[in-house]
Design a protein around this motif. Structure first.
Motif, PDB file in Angstrom:
ATOM      1  N   GLY A 270       0.818  -1.202   0.000  1.00  0.00           N
ATOM      2  CA  GLY A 270       0.000   0.000   0.000  1.00  0.00           C
ATOM      3  C   GLY A 270       0.853   1.254   0.000  1.00  0.00           C
ATOM      4  O   GLY A 270       0.542   2.244  -0.679  1.00  0.00           O
ATOM      5  N   LEU A 271       1.946   1.220   0.759  1.00  0.00           N
ATOM      6  CA  LEU A 271       2.867   2.348   0.797  1.00  0.00           C
ATOM      7  C   LEU A 271       3.523   2.561  -0.568  1.00  0.00           C
ATOM      8  O   LEU A 271       3.681   3.697  -1.019  1.00  0.00           O
TER       9      LEU A 271
ATOM     10  N   ALA B 220       1.115   4.354  -2.832  1.00  0.00           N
ATOM     11  CA  ALA B 220       1.009   5.770  -2.471  1.00  0.00           C
ATOM     12  C   ALA B 220       2.266   6.532  -2.879  1.00  0.00           C
ATOM     13  O   ALA B 220       2.191   7.682  -3.337  1.00  0.00           O
TER      14      ALA B 220
ATOM     15  N   CYS C 205      -0.186  -2.680  -7.724  1.00  0.00           N
ATOM     16  CA  CYS C 205       0.165  -1.348  -7.225  1.00  0.00           C
ATOM     17  C   CYS C 205      -0.057  -0.294  -8.304  1.00  0.00           C
ATOM     18  O   CYS C 205      -0.689   0.746  -8.071  1.00  0.00           O
TER      19      CYS C 205
ATOM     20  N   TRP D 299       7.566   2.381   7.462  1.00  0.00           N
ATOM     21  CA  TRP D 299       6.241   2.723   6.935  1.00  0.00           C
ATOM     22  C   TRP D 299       5.933   4.197   7.218  1.00  0.00           C
ATOM     23  O   TRP D 299       5.472   4.931   6.332  1.00  0.00           O
TER      24      TRP D 299
ATOM     25  N   VAL E 229       5.408   7.081   4.346  1.00  0.00           N
ATOM     26  CA  VAL E 229       4.182   7.876   4.224  1.00  0.00           C
ATOM     27  C   VAL E 229       4.499   9.362   4.331  1.00  0.00           C
ATOM     28  O   VAL E 229       4.001  10.188   3.554  1.00  0.00           O
TER      29      VAL E 229
ATOM     30  N   VAL F  89      -2.527  10.950  -2.050  1.00  0.00           N
ATOM     31  CA  VAL F  89      -1.687   9.996  -1.323  1.00  0.00           C
ATOM     32  C   VAL F  89      -2.512   9.231  -0.299  1.00  0.00           C
ATOM     33  O   VAL F  89      -2.418   8.001  -0.180  1.00  0.00           O
TER      34      VAL F  89
ATOM     35  N   THR G   8      -4.973   6.800  -2.111  1.00  0.00           N
ATOM     36  CA  THR G   8      -4.259   5.665  -2.702  1.00  0.00           C
ATOM     37  C   THR G   8      -3.749   4.729  -1.623  1.00  0.00           C
ATOM     38  O   THR G   8      -3.818   3.495  -1.762  1.00  0.00           O
ATOM     39  N   LEU G   9      -3.232   5.292  -0.537  1.00  0.00           N
ATOM     40  CA  LEU G   9      -2.745   4.473   0.570  1.00  0.00           C
ATOM     41  C   LEU G   9      -3.877   3.652   1.176  1.00  0.00           C
ATOM     42  O   LEU G   9      -3.719   2.447   1.440  1.00  0.00           O
TER      43      LEU G   9
ATOM     44  N   THR H 280      -3.785  -0.278   0.550  1.00  0.00           N
ATOM     45  CA  THR H 280      -3.547  -1.116   1.729  1.00  0.00           C
ATOM     46  C   THR H 280      -4.745  -2.016   2.012  1.00  0.00           C
ATOM     47  O   THR H 280      -4.590  -3.204   2.313  1.00  0.00           O
TER      48      THR H 280
END
Length: 380
Positions: free
Chosen positions: A55-56, A59, A97, A268, A272, A339, A342-343, A347
């Motif tokens: 997920g990161l 993003a 992704c 993480w 972010v 961001v 999307t994260l 995720t």
């Protein structure tokens, strides 16, 4: 290289959509193995840490794609991200992704046509991942087994993946382009400018992969096997030491695993924060020149039939927040929202894929008995 509506005719767009859907379906099956597995062989590449990292990565790709960099007079480029995603979290998860990023961009920000979503996923997601990861694995096999080799291989793989994507786009345009232009000239222009963009892609990919390897090499999918797992002698046989991620009875982290857990959380949070800064602040200073595809389209006339985006009335269209007059604030807020969205979507989707995959993984070996524990102390 976001293809807008109107570049490709309806039949070829539909065919590309079928190809993209099939690729995503295949990626979902493969990602269950990449995300759902537990750490084995002392490598620590478990799904419980890979899912949030995926997920990161999505993003981060979204954020860096807002940072257009100049590559030639009046032309800019931006990260595609397929190579970066494949090397960090695996090729199947990498396709997902990029697909998540393209979906969020198309729906929320009117970037990349909705009827062209299949084309964009095929070109920017599937082609870049397949080419980059295939080349990356080949290089890693012949280069020395070091971290430096991984970063060098990531540079070369990312560099080649961008003109490869440009070539495939040109092939798709040759099949379904809506204007009559000399395909040879389009191919020369597309490959030429995207080789330059590929250099920027390669630098970003190499630096990012290198930064993650420096702090958590066990979380980099493409770096698996760099560390030889600890061998224990049990009943006269050499076996890999079992990972110490959790205590069997309580399910709580053991002291040995605690530093890794804290390091994962720190990575993480740092990732972010970096994505938010890039999208919310640095993006204001990105190049305003058209990207490689836009420039070639304007120069060669392949944008004559471009259509208005279906989400052109979105409150976040063109990476700005409607009714916010200050350009810096508007773009920054749009980037931060992108961001975050999307994260969250990435995720959440990867956790669902992981949970479905965990039911198919091999159960962890039973804890050693007292007799085997005694002989396990004879490590070699």
């Amino acid at each position: 290289m976001h293809v807008p509506d109107g570049f490709i005719n309806a039949p070829v767009s539909a065919a590309a959509g079928v190809v993209a859907a099939g690729a995503v379906a295949l990626a979902l099956r493969g990602a269950r193995r990449e995300l759902g597995g537990t750490a084995t062989g002392g490598q620590g590449h478990g799904g419980e840490r890979t899912a949030p990292l995926a997920g990161l990565v999505a993003a981060f790709i979204f954020a860096v794609q807002m940072l257009n960099f100049p590559v030639a007079a009046g032309t800019s480029g931006h990260l595609l991200g397929g190579a970066l995603a494949a090397i960090l979290v695996g090729p199947y998860t990498g396709v997902l992704c990029v697909a998540v990023v393209l979906l969020m961009q198309g729906v929320l920000f009117a970037d990349g046509g909705l009827t062209a979503l299949g084309v964009n996923i095929t070109v920017m997601g599937v082609v870049t991942v397949v080419v980059a990861y295939g080349l990356f694995r080949g290089l890693v096999l012949v280069l020395p087994r070091t971290r430096r080799s991984v970063t060098v291989a990531s540079f070369v793989a990312a560099l080649v993946s961008v003109p490869a994507a440009a070539t495939v786009f040109t092939a798709i345009y040759a099949l379904g382009g809506t204007t009559d232009v000399p395909i040879g000239k389009v191919l020369t222009a597309m490959v030429g400018v995207h080789v330059l963009i590929g250099i920027g892609e390669a630098v970003i990919t190499m630096l990012t992969v290198g930064a993650v390897i420096a702090v958590r090499p066990d979380l980099v999918y493409g770096a698996r096997g760099l560390t030889t797992p600890l061998k224990l002698r049990v009943d006269g046989e050499l076996v890999d030491a079992a990972p110490t991620a959790t205590a069997p009875a309580t399910g709580t982290a053991t002291p040995a695993a605690a530093p890794a857990v804290r390091s994962s959380r720190k990575l993480w949070i740092t990732g972010v924060g970096t994505a938010l800064v890039l999208a919310g602040f640095v993006s204001f200073y990105a190049s305003a020149s058209p990207d490689g595809l836009e420039k070639v389209a304007a120069d060669k006339g392949i944008d004559a039939e471009v259509k208005p985006h279906a989400a052109a009335d979105s409150p976040l269209a063109d990476y700005g927040v409607r009714d916010v007059s200050d350009a810096r604030l508007s773009g920054g807020l749009a980037g931060v929202i992108g961001v975050g969205a999307t994260l969250a979507v990435g995720t959440g989707a990867f956790w669902i894929v992981r949970r479905r995959g965990t039911g198919r993984t091999t159960p962890a070996p039973a804890p050693a008995t007292a007799s085997t524990s005694a002989s396990a102390g004879k490590a070699v």
